[in-house]
Structures are given as C-alpha cells and as structure tokens.
Design an enzyme around this catalytic site. Structure first.
Site, mmCIF file in Angstrom:
data_model
loop_
_atom_site.group_PDB
_atom_site.id
_atom_site.type_symbol
_atom_site.label_atom_id
_atom_site.label_comp_id
_atom_site.label_asym_id
_atom_site.label_seq_id
_atom_site.Cartn_x
_atom_site.Cartn_y
_atom_site.Cartn_z
ATOM 1 N N HIS A 80 -14.798 -7.167 -0.630
ATOM 2 C CA HIS A 80 -14.817 -8.342 0.252
ATOM 3 C C HIS A 80 -16.031 -8.311 1.171
ATOM 4 O O HIS A 80 -16.232 -7.348 1.904
ATOM 5 C CB HIS A 80 -13.541 -8.382 1.102
ATOM 6 N N TYR A 209 -6.542 -13.062 9.150
ATOM 7 C CA TYR A 209 -5.838 -12.527 10.318
ATOM 8 C C TYR A 209 -5.604 -13.721 11.242
ATOM 9 O O TYR A 209 -6.567 -14.361 11.668
ATOM 10 C CB TYR A 209 -6.692 -11.519 11.086
ATOM 11 N N PRO A 300 -1.983 -1.091 12.783
ATOM 12 C CA PRO A 300 -2.702 -1.380 11.531
ATOM 13 C C PRO A 300 -3.636 -2.593 11.571
ATOM 14 O O PRO A 300 -4.313 -2.870 10.579
ATOM 15 C CB PRO A 300 -1.570 -1.593 10.516
ATOM 16 N N LYS A 304 -7.500 0.694 9.919
ATOM 17 C CA LYS A 304 -8.308 1.894 10.155
ATOM 18 C C LYS A 304 -7.649 3.244 9.879
ATOM 19 O O LYS A 304 -8.345 4.250 9.763
ATOM 20 C CB LYS A 304 -8.780 1.911 11.619
ATOM 21 N N TYR A 392 -15.413 -3.311 11.880
ATOM 22 C CA TYR A 392 -14.462 -3.542 10.791
ATOM 23 C C TYR A 392 -14.887 -2.808 9.517
ATOM 24 O O TYR A 392 -14.054 -2.204 8.825
ATOM 25 C CB TYR A 392 -14.351 -5.047 10.546
HETATM 26 P P1 RFL Z 1 0.137 10.572 5.791
HETATM 27 O O1 RFL Z 1 -0.285 9.588 4.742
HETATM 28 O O2 RFL Z 1 1.246 10.201 6.696
HETATM 29 O O3 RFL Z 1 0.503 11.920 5.026
HETATM 30 C C1 RFL Z 1 1.127 13.001 5.676
HETATM 31 C C2 RFL Z 1 1.964 13.717 4.646
HETATM 32 O O4 RFL Z 1 2.533 14.889 5.231
HETATM 33 C C3 RFL Z 1 3.871 15.033 4.754
HETATM 34 N N1 RFL Z 1 4.606 15.902 5.683
HETATM 35 C C4 RFL Z 1 4.948 17.189 5.405
HETATM 36 N N2 RFL Z 1 4.758 17.943 4.329
HETATM 37 C C5 RFL Z 1 5.266 19.210 4.346
HETATM 38 N N3 RFL Z 1 5.946 19.731 5.402
HETATM 39 C C6 RFL Z 1 6.164 18.997 6.516
HETATM 40 N N4 RFL Z 1 6.818 19.506 7.548
HETATM 41 C C7 RFL Z 1 5.636 17.667 6.547
HETATM 42 N N5 RFL Z 1 5.670 16.662 7.473
HETATM 43 C C8 RFL Z 1 5.038 15.622 6.933
HETATM 44 C C9 RFL Z 1 4.379 13.599 4.680
HETATM 45 O O5 RFL Z 1 5.473 13.457 3.797
HETATM 46 C C10 RFL Z 1 3.140 12.866 4.174
HETATM 47 O O6 RFL Z 1 3.104 12.768 2.768
HETATM 48 O O7 RFL Z 1 -1.082 11.022 6.720
HETATM 49 P P2 RFL Z 1 -2.678 11.033 6.467
HETATM 50 O O8 RFL Z 1 -3.040 11.779 5.223
HETATM 51 O O9 RFL Z 1 -3.237 11.437 7.750
HETATM 52 O O10 RFL Z 1 -3.030 9.494 6.164
HETATM 53 C C11 RFL Z 1 -2.894 8.489 7.143
HETATM 54 C C12 RFL Z 1 -2.625 7.131 6.489
HETATM 55 O O11 RFL Z 1 -1.543 7.265 5.577
HETATM 56 C C13 RFL Z 1 -2.314 6.031 7.527
HETATM 57 O O12 RFL Z 1 -3.181 6.160 8.629
HETATM 58 C C14 RFL Z 1 -2.490 4.605 6.949
HETATM 59 O O13 RFL Z 1 -1.487 4.325 6.010
HETATM 60 C C15 RFL Z 1 -2.467 3.557 8.063
HETATM 61 N N6 RFL Z 1 -2.575 2.173 7.584
HETATM 62 C C16 RFL Z 1 -3.795 1.637 7.229
HETATM 63 N N7 RFL Z 1 -4.910 2.395 7.224
HETATM 64 C C17 RFL Z 1 -6.107 1.894 6.793
HETATM 65 O O14 RFL Z 1 -7.129 2.612 6.816
HETATM 66 N N8 RFL Z 1 -6.231 0.594 6.316
HETATM 67 C C18 RFL Z 1 -5.160 -0.235 6.277
HETATM 68 O O15 RFL Z 1 -5.282 -1.365 5.798
HETATM 69 C C19 RFL Z 1 -3.887 0.259 6.770
HETATM 70 N N9 RFL Z 1 -2.806 -0.519 6.734
HETATM 71 C C20 RFL Z 1 -1.427 1.367 7.496
HETATM 72 C C21 RFL Z 1 -1.587 0.005 7.076
HETATM 73 C C22 RFL Z 1 -0.176 1.856 7.789
HETATM 74 C C23 RFL Z 1 0.924 1.027 7.693
HETATM 75 N N10 RFL Z 1 2.180 1.608 7.972
HETATM 76 C C24 RFL Z 1 3.287 1.541 7.101
HETATM 77 C C25 RFL Z 1 2.254 2.580 9.047
HETATM 78 C C26 RFL Z 1 -0.503 -0.839 6.982
HETATM 79 C C27 RFL Z 1 0.768 -0.344 7.320
HETATM 80 C C28 RFL Z 1 1.908 -1.319 7.237
HETATM 81 C C1 PHB Z 2 -3.121 -4.345 3.827
HETATM 82 O O1 PHB Z 2 -3.668 -4.862 2.843
HETATM 83 O O2 PHB Z 2 -2.015 -3.779 3.754
HETATM 84 C C2 PHB Z 2 -3.800 -4.404 5.137
HETATM 85 C C3 PHB Z 2 -5.065 -4.952 5.230
HETATM 86 C C4 PHB Z 2 -5.699 -5.020 6.461
HETATM 87 C C5 PHB Z 2 -5.055 -4.551 7.591
HETATM 88 C C6 PHB Z 2 -3.792 -3.977 7.496
HETATM 89 C C7 PHB Z 2 -3.150 -3.902 6.271
HETATM 90 O O3 PHB Z 2 -5.671 -4.638 8.791
#
Ligand code: RFL
Ligand code: PHB
Length: 407
Positions: A80, A209, A300, A304, A392
C-alpha cells in the site's frame, strides 16, 4: 525436579515465546551459527491462528526476508502506497510513498507471518517446544541462567548463556528481575476494538481509519476475498452485545462517505481487544533481555506492535551476534538505550493516532474541537501529513538497523 533425556538441557540463547519476536530471533541467530531453544506455552495450532496484526513496515518485511521467511509474503502481501483518513465522512488520503520518498507498508496477516517463521525454523533444524510453559528463571546474575518449564507433565530446566523474554504482555520474564527493578508506565484507554474477519472482498484498495461521532472504525483487509474491520466499542461490551447486523450498521455509518458503498459478507470471527499503552524501562536485567510485547505494548491504531517487536529483535540479534562472533558486548550493554528512543517515538505516534480518531465518551467539547483541528491540519498542511506518513511507514531515523541510542 525430573530431567528428560529427550529435551535439550543447554543452549546459548533460551527464548521464551513463539510470537514474531521469539521465532524471528531464533532463526536469525541460527543463521549465524548461534543455538537457541524456543519455549511456547500454547499449541502450534493456537499460535498459528491467533488473529492480530496485519500491517508490516518495510523494515519488518526486510528482516523477514533476511530470515528466509518471506517467500509467501512476497507473493501474497498487499503493498500500500497510501492510507485514507475519514472525519465524519470527509476523506483525506495520505500519500505515504510520495511523502516519504517511496516507502510503503505491506498488508499480510500475523498468523501467516507466524506460520512462515515456524515452518522456516523447523526446516532449518530448529527446536520449538509447543505447550512448554516457562514458570521461572533463575541465576540471571550468573553466566548460566536457567529457565524452568513444564512440558508434557514434566518439570524441566533449560540452561543458557542469555534469556530472551519474548513472552508477550502476560509473560513471566519481566517478573524475574527483583521487585521494583523495572519501571513501568502505562495508560489505559476508555474504549476497546471489536474486530471482525468477513468473507467479502475489501470495499477499498487502501486502509480507511475513520473518526465518526458514533466512534472509530477501521477498514483493513487480508486478501482479495477477506476483509478485516474494526469498530470502537465500550470496555464493558462482549461479542454477544454485537450481533452481525449491529456491526454492519455501525460500519456503514462510521466508514461511509458520499458515493461509496461498504460490501457486507459472512462474519467469520469476532474478538474484542482492549486498548492500552505500556512501557517497561530498562529492557534488560543482567542476562535477561526483553523484546516485543513483553517490554511494551501500544494501542493497535498505529499498526505498530508487531513492527516494534521485530525492531527490538533486530537490535537484540545484532547485540548477541557481536557478543558471540566478535567478543564485543557494547551492543548488549546498550540494548535498552538503543531501543528506548524508538519505543517512545512509536508510543507517541500510536497515542496520537488513537486520540485523534476515537470518540472519548462524555469528553468536554473543547477536546472535540482540538481533535477536529488535528484532522483539519492533515488536510491543509502537507508537512503535517508527511510527519504522519513517516511515522506510519516507520521512521527512517529509528530503523532498527541504525541502532539509534539516546544522546
Ligand atoms: P506475542 O505475539 O504476544 O508472543 C508472545 C508469546 O509468548 C507466549 N508465552 C509463553 N510461552 C512460554 N511460557 C510462558 N510463560 C509464556 N507466556 C507467554 C505466548 O503464548 C505468545 O505466543 O509477542 P511478540 O512476539 O512480542 O509480538 C507482538 C505482537 O504479537 C503484537 O504487538 C501485535 O499483534 C500488535 N498488533 C499489531 N501490530 C502491528 O505491528 N501491526 C498491526 O496492524 C497490529 N494490529 C495488533 C493489531 C494486536 C491486536 N490485538 C489482538 C492485541 C491488531 C490487534 C487487534
Ligand atoms: C489489521 O489489518 O488488522 C490492522 C491494520 C492496521 C492497524 C491495525 C490493525 O492499525
């Protein structure tokens, strides 16, 4: 404590968590001949299907390529060059590529990133123990810390040189430092996101957004057949408060603009996500290094979280490589400082996007006018749009490879 002959008892880097941070770190280390074991308390199926992020910065894509885990991303990722912001139906396009000298973002779902990283790590002989629950870390002040974990009913121990705490916001790694060692800062927002996956072609080529007087909405996507959409909801809401018809009705109103129609489709999944900003400082205690959500989370709205996790991973990987290959610990000592400046920039941007675009329940009219004026500035001042665009796509000056340290 029982020991098992079939599980590794010693490795160079013990990694807790098979999220983007832990898996990527393990693969990058392996490619430099540095051993690691990943302990993950969930099943493989669970980590490969958790719906989360979708937006990858260029820097993230580059690092996944370096790890040899980007073949599918390069085929299927949606590139994008712009993003749409909407304020009560008035749309403004931020031309990301034009404003940043060619940078863009890629839409590719986090579960796909995870599947690709797991496959790559296992193909290259890696050890990832799923359903292995890390319970305690000992000896961080010594040369040989130990991660205690339970696996298939056994209490086991993994000795290592360093522990990478990549175990997310609810993990145990942060608790391994003495009480009070880590300072934490946080902010909880008085609203949540209800996210859906729907089987319908996206109604837009670029993300939208939207601020609306009924609340925030976001139109994102996963592929030409799957849309990902979010609506701001109340923290007390459950998915039962949001039948499909209510979700679509709100999305139509909040995302709507003259001459444009939102296409509906079957809803495949609904989840509610709380909105919180959180920072741990420093990101290191002795031989424990925190990376990703274990150290910080962002709402979110800026897309980031995953990108920050990957940027930390790059810093940590460079530092561990310098330790093992050059006997140089300067980057290990500077790890936290190198990450922190980027972390606060991303926190500020995520907070800016969140507060500009959400409806604050019952807030004074004064703040509403400020919010409107922030949006208005973007539509009238290219410099303001450029600042948004640079943040961004990922600030060039804060790209992990540049190893920015606090002055
Ligand atoms: P994770 O992915 O949470 O992974 C941590 C892992 O550790 C495990 N764990 C354990 N394992 C063993 N022993 C224990 N005691 C443990 N405790 C925990 C967990 O099961 C898990 O598998 O962390 P990591 O690697 O730091 O990654 C972070 C990302 O996952 C997170 O920041 C993103 O998903 C946030 N996020 C977004 N980030 C973006 O860069 N772009 C996006 O568009 C974006 N959209 C989002 C998001 C997060 C969302 N939610 C659901 C919070 C959209 C949403 C809706
Ligand atoms: C997504 O595609 O899930 C998404 C994209 C942009 C955001 C958050 C989530 O800022």
């Amino acid at each position: 404590m029982k020991t098992s002959t079939s599980q590794p008892r010693r490795t160079q880097v013990g990694i807790i968590g098979a999220g983007p941070a832990g898996l990527l770190l393990s693969q990058l280390l392996h490619q430099q001949g540095i051993s690691s074991v990943v302990l993950e308390n969930r099943s493989r199926q669970r980590v490969e299907t958790r719906q989360r992020a979708g937006l990858l910065e260029q820097n993230t894509v580059d690092l996944l390529r370096e790890a040899g885990a980007a073949a599918r991303l390069d085929r299927q990722g949606l590139v994008h060059d712009g993003v749409l912001l909407s304020y009560n139906g008035q749309r403004h396009r931020v031309a990301l590529a034009e404003l940043t000298g060619g940078a863009h973002v890629t839409i590719y779902a986090q579960p796909e990133v995870i599947k690709d990283l797991i496959a790559r790590r296992l193909d290259t002989g890696g050890t990832i123990l799923f359903e292995a629950d890390a319970t305690r870390i000992e000896g961080l002040e010594t040369d040989s810390p130990t991660i205690h974990y339970t696996y298939q009913g056994e209490a086991l121990a993994l000795e290592c040189d360093f522990v990478a705490g990549c175990d997310g916001f609810h993990g145990i790694a942060r608790q391994a430092a003495p009480a009070g060692f880590f300072k934490t800062y946080d902010k909880v927002y008085p609203y949540c996101w209800l996210g859906i996956l729907a089987r319908v072609a996206p109604s837009t080529d670029e993300l939208i957004y939207a601020f609306h007087e009924r609340g925030f909405a976001l139109h994102s996507m996963r592929s030409s057949e799957i849309s990902r959409l979010y609506v701001q909801c109340d923290p007390a809401d459950t998915v039962d408060d949001w039948p499909d018809a209510r979700i679509w009705a709100e999305l139509h109103q909040r995302l709507g603009t003259a001459g444009w129609t939102l296409q509906e489709g079957p809803i495949l999944e609904k989840t509610i996500t709380p909105m919180r900003s959180f920072v741990t400082e420093p990101m290191q205690y002795e031989r424990l290094f925190l990376a990703g959500d274990a150290a910080h989370i962002v709402p979110p709205t800026g897309g980031k979280g995953l990108n920050m996790a990957v940027a930390d991973t790059k810093n940590l990987f460079d530092a561990l490589r310098a330790h093992y290959q050059d006997g140089d610990d300067a980057l290990l000592r500077g790890y936290s400082a190198a990450c922190m400046r980027r972390v606060w920039r991303v926190q500020e941007f995520s907070n800016y996007m969140t507060e500009m675009l959400h409806l604050l329940p019952g807030k004074p009219a004064f703040d509403q006018y400020l919010q409107q004026s922030r949006f208005d500035l973007l539509t009238t001042c290219e410099a303001a749009s450029r600042v948004l665009a640079e943040n961004y796509v990922g600030m060039a000056s804060h790209r992990a490879s540049e190893g920015v340290a606090l002055a």
